[in-house]
Enzyme design. Structure first.
Site, PDB file in Angstrom:
ATOM      1  N   ARG A 166      53.191  35.139 101.868  1.00 62.16           N
ATOM      2  CA  ARG A 166      52.212  34.186 101.308  1.00 62.16           C
ATOM      3  C   ARG A 166      50.784  34.757 101.330  1.00 62.16           C
ATOM      4  O   ARG A 166      49.811  34.033 101.568  1.00 62.16           O
ATOM      5  CB  ARG A 166      52.231  32.848 102.064  1.00 62.16           C
ATOM      6  N   SER A 236      54.531  23.471 100.087  1.00 65.71           N
ATOM      7  CA  SER A 236      54.374  23.586 101.549  1.00 65.71           C
ATOM      8  C   SER A 236      52.890  23.586 101.884  1.00 65.71           C
ATOM      9  O   SER A 236      52.141  24.384 101.329  1.00 65.71           O
ATOM     10  CB  SER A 236      54.965  24.901 102.056  1.00 65.71           C
ATOM     11  N   GLU A 332      48.525  26.726 103.888  1.00 62.03           N
ATOM     12  CA  GLU A 332      48.912  27.639 102.806  1.00 62.03           C
ATOM     13  C   GLU A 332      48.013  27.553 101.568  1.00 62.03           C
ATOM     14  O   GLU A 332      47.579  28.585 101.054  1.00 62.03           O
ATOM     15  CB  GLU A 332      50.374  27.390 102.408  1.00 62.03           C
TER      16      GLU A 332
HETATM   17  P1  FAD Z   1      46.335  27.550  91.386  1.00 65.05           P
HETATM   18  O1  FAD Z   1      46.690  26.455  92.314  1.00 65.05           O
HETATM   19  O2  FAD Z   1      45.659  27.186  90.117  1.00 65.05           O
HETATM   20  O3  FAD Z   1      45.450  28.612  92.161  1.00 65.05           O
HETATM   21  C1  FAD Z   1      45.801  29.035  93.455  1.00 65.05           C
HETATM   22  C2  FAD Z   1      44.767  30.079  93.905  1.00 65.05           C
HETATM   23  O4  FAD Z   1      44.863  31.226  93.077  1.00 65.05           O
HETATM   24  C3  FAD Z   1      43.323  29.601  93.764  1.00 65.05           C
HETATM   25  O5  FAD Z   1      42.603  30.182  94.825  1.00 65.05           O
HETATM   26  C4  FAD Z   1      42.857  30.183  92.437  1.00 65.05           C
HETATM   27  O6  FAD Z   1      41.462  30.418  92.419  1.00 65.05           O
HETATM   28  C5  FAD Z   1      43.628  31.486  92.400  1.00 65.05           C
HETATM   29  N1  FAD Z   1      43.991  31.913  91.029  1.00 65.05           N
HETATM   30  C6  FAD Z   1      44.720  31.226  90.117  1.00 65.05           C
HETATM   31  N2  FAD Z   1      44.897  31.979  89.013  1.00 65.05           N
HETATM   32  C7  FAD Z   1      44.273  33.143  89.232  1.00 65.05           C
HETATM   33  C8  FAD Z   1      44.113  34.349  88.476  1.00 65.05           C
HETATM   34  N3  FAD Z   1      44.636  34.499  87.244  1.00 65.05           N
HETATM   35  N4  FAD Z   1      43.389  35.368  89.027  1.00 65.05           N
HETATM   36  C9  FAD Z   1      42.845  35.231  90.268  1.00 65.05           C
HETATM   37  N5  FAD Z   1      42.962  34.139  91.030  1.00 65.05           N
HETATM   38  C10 FAD Z   1      43.675  33.106  90.514  1.00 65.05           C
HETATM   39  N6  FAD Z   1      54.773  28.654  96.372  1.00 65.05           N
HETATM   40  C11 FAD Z   1      55.673  29.580  96.786  1.00 65.05           C
HETATM   41  O7  FAD Z   1      55.301  30.714  97.105  1.00 65.05           O
HETATM   42  N7  FAD Z   1      57.008  29.286  96.886  1.00 65.05           N
HETATM   43  C12 FAD Z   1      57.487  28.074  96.557  1.00 65.05           C
HETATM   44  O8  FAD Z   1      58.704  27.843  96.637  1.00 65.05           O
HETATM   45  C13 FAD Z   1      56.574  27.084  96.109  1.00 65.05           C
HETATM   46  N8  FAD Z   1      57.007  25.840  95.798  1.00 65.05           N
HETATM   47  C14 FAD Z   1      56.116  24.891  95.398  1.00 65.05           C
HETATM   48  C15 FAD Z   1      56.596  23.614  95.086  1.00 65.05           C
HETATM   49  C16 FAD Z   1      55.729  22.618  94.691  1.00 65.05           C
HETATM   50  C17 FAD Z   1      56.283  21.244  94.346  1.00 65.05           C
HETATM   51  C18 FAD Z   1      54.333  22.897  94.572  1.00 65.05           C
HETATM   52  C19 FAD Z   1      53.387  21.834  94.106  1.00 65.05           C
HETATM   53  C20 FAD Z   1      53.843  24.161  94.886  1.00 65.05           C
HETATM   54  C21 FAD Z   1      54.722  25.174  95.303  1.00 65.05           C
HETATM   55  N9  FAD Z   1      54.286  26.469  95.642  1.00 65.05           N
HETATM   56  C22 FAD Z   1      55.188  27.417  96.033  1.00 65.05           C
HETATM   57  C23 FAD Z   1      52.853  26.795  95.599  1.00 65.05           C
HETATM   58  C24 FAD Z   1      52.344  27.180  94.170  1.00 65.05           C
HETATM   59  O9  FAD Z   1      53.210  26.682  93.175  1.00 65.05           O
HETATM   60  C25 FAD Z   1      52.221  28.683  93.986  1.00 65.05           C
HETATM   61  O10 FAD Z   1      51.334  29.212  94.933  1.00 65.05           O
HETATM   62  C26 FAD Z   1      51.730  29.059  92.586  1.00 65.05           C
HETATM   63  O11 FAD Z   1      51.795  30.449  92.400  1.00 65.05           O
HETATM   64  C27 FAD Z   1      50.297  28.591  92.313  1.00 65.05           C
HETATM   65  O12 FAD Z   1      50.058  28.778  90.937  1.00 65.05           O
HETATM   66  P2  FAD Z   1      48.892  28.012  90.183  1.00 65.05           P
HETATM   67  O13 FAD Z   1      48.767  28.606  88.812  1.00 65.05           O
HETATM   68  O14 FAD Z   1      49.117  26.559  90.232  1.00 65.05           O
HETATM   69  O15 FAD Z   1      47.641  28.417  91.076  1.00 65.05           O
HETATM   70  N1  EPU Z   2      63.391  21.546 108.139  1.00 66.62           N
HETATM   71  C1  EPU Z   2      63.426  20.459 108.967  1.00 66.62           C
HETATM   72  N2  EPU Z   2      62.701  19.353 108.622  1.00 66.62           N
HETATM   73  C2  EPU Z   2      61.973  19.300 107.487  1.00 66.62           C
HETATM   74  C3  EPU Z   2      61.916  20.428 106.644  1.00 66.62           C
HETATM   75  C4  EPU Z   2      62.647  21.557 107.009  1.00 66.62           C
HETATM   76  O1  EPU Z   2      64.087  20.462 110.008  1.00 66.62           O
HETATM   77  O2  EPU Z   2      61.363  18.264 107.238  1.00 66.62           O
HETATM   78  C5  EPU Z   2      64.212  22.722 108.488  1.00 66.62           C
HETATM   79  C6  EPU Z   2      65.415  22.845 107.531  1.00 66.62           C
HETATM   80  O3  EPU Z   2      66.496  22.073 107.960  1.00 66.62           O
HETATM   81  C7  EPU Z   2      65.713  24.330 107.592  1.00 66.62           C
HETATM   82  C8  EPU Z   2      64.320  24.944 107.795  1.00 66.62           C
HETATM   83  O4  EPU Z   2      63.472  23.906 108.278  1.00 66.62           O
HETATM   84  O5  EPU Z   2      66.483  24.622 108.724  1.00 66.62           O
HETATM   85  C9  EPU Z   2      63.755  25.556 106.517  1.00 66.62           C
HETATM   86  O6  EPU Z   2      63.642  24.563 105.514  1.00 66.62           O
HETATM   87  P1  EPU Z   2      63.686  24.899 103.941  1.00 66.62           P
HETATM   88  O7  EPU Z   2      64.874  25.753 103.624  1.00 66.62           O
HETATM   89  O8  EPU Z   2      63.523  23.615 103.207  1.00 66.62           O
HETATM   90  O9  EPU Z   2      62.455  25.835 103.690  1.00 66.62           O
HETATM   91  P2  EPU Z   2      60.978  25.857 104.284  1.00 66.62           P
HETATM   92  O10 EPU Z   2      60.896  26.937 105.317  1.00 66.62           O
HETATM   93  O11 EPU Z   2      60.562  24.506 104.688  1.00 66.62           O
HETATM   94  C10 EPU Z   2      60.130  27.679 102.640  1.00 66.62           C
HETATM   95  C11 EPU Z   2      58.924  27.901 101.786  1.00 66.62           C
HETATM   96  C12 EPU Z   2      59.055  27.174 100.468  1.00 66.62           C
HETATM   97  C13 EPU Z   2      60.292  27.701  99.739  1.00 66.62           C
HETATM   98  C14 EPU Z   2      61.519  27.476 100.619  1.00 66.62           C
HETATM   99  C15 EPU Z   2      62.759  28.114 100.030  1.00 66.62           C
HETATM  100  C16 EPU Z   2      57.029  28.367 103.212  1.00 66.62           C
HETATM  101  C17 EPU Z   2      55.778  27.855 103.820  1.00 66.62           C
HETATM  102  N3  EPU Z   2      57.719  27.493 102.485  1.00 66.62           N
HETATM  103  O12 EPU Z   2      60.168  26.293 102.980  1.00 66.62           O
HETATM  104  O13 EPU Z   2      57.899  27.470  99.684  1.00 66.62           O
HETATM  105  O14 EPU Z   2      60.472  27.063  98.506  1.00 66.62           O
HETATM  106  O15 EPU Z   2      61.311  28.084 101.928  1.00 66.62           O
HETATM  107  O16 EPU Z   2      62.661  29.509 100.133  1.00 66.62           O
HETATM  108  O17 EPU Z   2      57.356  29.537 103.384  1.00 66.62           O
HETATM  109  C18 EPU Z   2      55.665  26.779  99.206  1.00 66.62           C
HETATM  110  O18 EPU Z   2      55.282  27.864  99.667  1.00 66.62           O
HETATM  111  O19 EPU Z   2      54.873  25.941  98.718  1.00 66.62           O
HETATM  112  C19 EPU Z   2      57.093  26.444  99.229  1.00 66.62           C
HETATM  113  C20 EPU Z   2      57.569  25.265  98.827  1.00 66.62           C
END
Ligand code: FAD
Ligand code: EPU
Length: 336
Positions: A166, A236, A332
């Site tokens: 991250r 997250s 994050e």
């Molecule tokens: P923004 O929110 O618009 O920007 C994020 C940051 O990047 C800001 O600081 C912005 O200034 C900068 N930025 C944006 N675009 C540029 C650019 N072109 N050049 C330079 N800087 C820039 N993340 C994960 O890693 N794994 C996940 O599984 C995951 N699941 C998610 C699920 C949900 C429901 C949500 C809401 C978010 C999740 N995220 C996850 C976080 C997020 O989706 C990612 O970090 C995504 O890449 C952000 O993209 P964005 O375009 O919305 O960035």
């Molecule tokens: N868990 C709990 N309680 C909860 C949530 C999770 O006990 O309320 C336990 C689950 O049972 C499991 C473990 O935590 O044993 C991990 O949970 P999960 O697989 O849902 O993934 P996570 O670690 O919570 C991370 C990333 C997600 C990504 C998923 C899948 C981070 C901070 N988050 O979540 O990324 O989608 O794994 O790879 O690394 C994001 O970065 O925004 C994001 C959504």
């Protein structure tokens, strides 16, 4: 000048947490030329410049005093074969999930585990997006970023991006770089990556296509994570903490059921969601702001909760986790 700059624009619909906030200046950049113009506009008017993608990893806690440039540079293209990999380029403003679906339709695999992550292609490298056993750094080939101070374009190799969990060189608050285009190294020959437990459970041992992996990832995600178009959230809210083996052993003695993952030879990654759930925050609301019922790592906004309320709840969570487990949680999303 082709750039259109607006004043006093509401940000609620421009970020997925949906907190009320405004920006003093707003523009959309659809080309490299417009990006240069936006940077010059900010310099001339002595404004902070904030690039914004889909707004899915940001928290606005106050009115933004400066210029927000929504990065809307589009375009995608299949390039050369290099060492058995197909190089595919995409503009920073392309929607990430739509781009993933498009690569799958072209018969190219590599991005399927990263399906349904909100946001843009250009923001994906910022925090080295990761999910279901794959991180962006494993599938990225290179990227091109614009330096707002020197007005130079630089091509970055994967190593130069300093990717970590991250994190990257671009996530540092002082980064002058705005990502304009990203290239990926994809495969015409599919090698599924199914080692992440929930995927393994559903698919291991079966013969699967990249589309089936993508569909399964979408299905698992939809069962836990709130859809931002229905319930405001930024994914997250905290990173999963990485701690030393010694600290882990001490906690594990008291909580042998605690989920944990090896992270290098002397470090262990904990599940922040589990820690937060143990501290009884899951499903807890303070006004419109609360902790998601199905995923304690996600702070949600039911309506008009403010960024400050989000940060207040996040502080309480981090304090309690620190008191109960001695583990420090790190936020994050980027906070403004
Ligand atoms: P923004 O929110 O618009 O920007 C994020 C940051 O990047 C800001 O600081 C912005 O200034 C900068 N930025 C944006 N675009 C540029 C650019 N072109 N050049 C330079 N800087 C820039 N993340 C994960 O890693 N794994 C996940 O599984 C995951 N699941 C998610 C699920 C949900 C429901 C949500 C809401 C978010 C999740 N995220 C996850 C976080 C997020 O989706 C990612 O970090 C995504 O890449 C952000 O993209 P964005 O375009 O919305 O960035
Ligand atoms: N868990 C709990 N309680 C909860 C949530 C999770 O006990 O309320 C336990 C689950 O049972 C499991 C473990 O935590 O044993 C991990 O949970 P999960 O697989 O849902 O993934 P996570 O670690 O919570 C991370 C990333 C997600 C990504 C998923 C899948 C981070 C901070 N988050 O979540 O990324 O989608 O794994 O790879 O690394 C994001 O970065 O925004 C994001 C959504």
């Amino acid at each position: 000048m082709t750039l259109s700059v607006k004043r006093q624009v509401a940000l609620q619909s421009h970020h997925t947490l949906g907190c009320p906030a405004t920006t003093e200046y707003w523009t959309e950049v659809r080309s490299l030329n417009e990006l240069v113009e936006a940077c010059r506009y900010a310099k001339t008017h002595q404004l902070n410049l904030l690039p914004l993608g889909g707004g899915s990893n940001v928290v606005f806690t106050q009115p933004f005093e400066g210029l927000i440039a929504k990065i809307a540079i589009l375009g995608k293209q299949i390039g050369n074969n290099q060492g058995g990999k197909v190089i595919v380029e995409a503009g920073a403003g392309e929607n990430w999930h739509q781009f993933v679906c498009w690569t799958l339709q072209q018969g190219l695999s590599g991005l399927e585990n990263l399906s349904l992550i909100p946001g843009t292609v250009g923001a994906a490298p910022i925090q080295n997006i990761g999910a279901y056993g794959v991180e962006l750094k494993e599938v990225m080939d290179k990227l091109w970023a614009f330096n707002r101070e020197t007005e130079q374009i630089k091509q970055f190799s994967v190593d130069e991006c300093q990717f970590d969990y991250r994190d990257s060189i671009f996530k540092q608050p002082s980064s002058p770089w705005i990502i304009a285009k990203v290239a990926f190294k994809l495969s015409a020959k599919f090698q599924p990556k199914l080692h992440y437990q929930p995927l393994k459970q559903l698919l291991d041992g079966k013969s699967v296509t990249p589309q089936q992996v993508s569909d399964t990832v979408c299905h698992i995600r939809a069962s836990k994570l709130p859809d931002p178009s229905v319930l405001g959230n930024a994914g997250s809210f905290f990173k999963n903490p990485v701690i030393s083996l010694e600290q882990f052993k001490a906690i594990y003695q008291a909580y042998p059921e605690m989920p944990h993952y090896q992270a290098g030879s002397h470090q262990i990654k904990l599940a922040a969601g589990w820690l937060i759930e143990q501290c009884d925050f899951k499903g807890l609301y303070q006004g419109d702001i609360g902790v998601h019922e199905k995923q304690a790592l996600v702070i949600v906004n039911k309506g008009n909760g403010t960024g400050r309320e989000v940060m207040a709840l996040a502080s309480q969570i981090a304090k309690k986790v620190s008191e109960q487990f001695g583990v420090q949680l790190e936020i994050e999303p980027r906070v403004y």
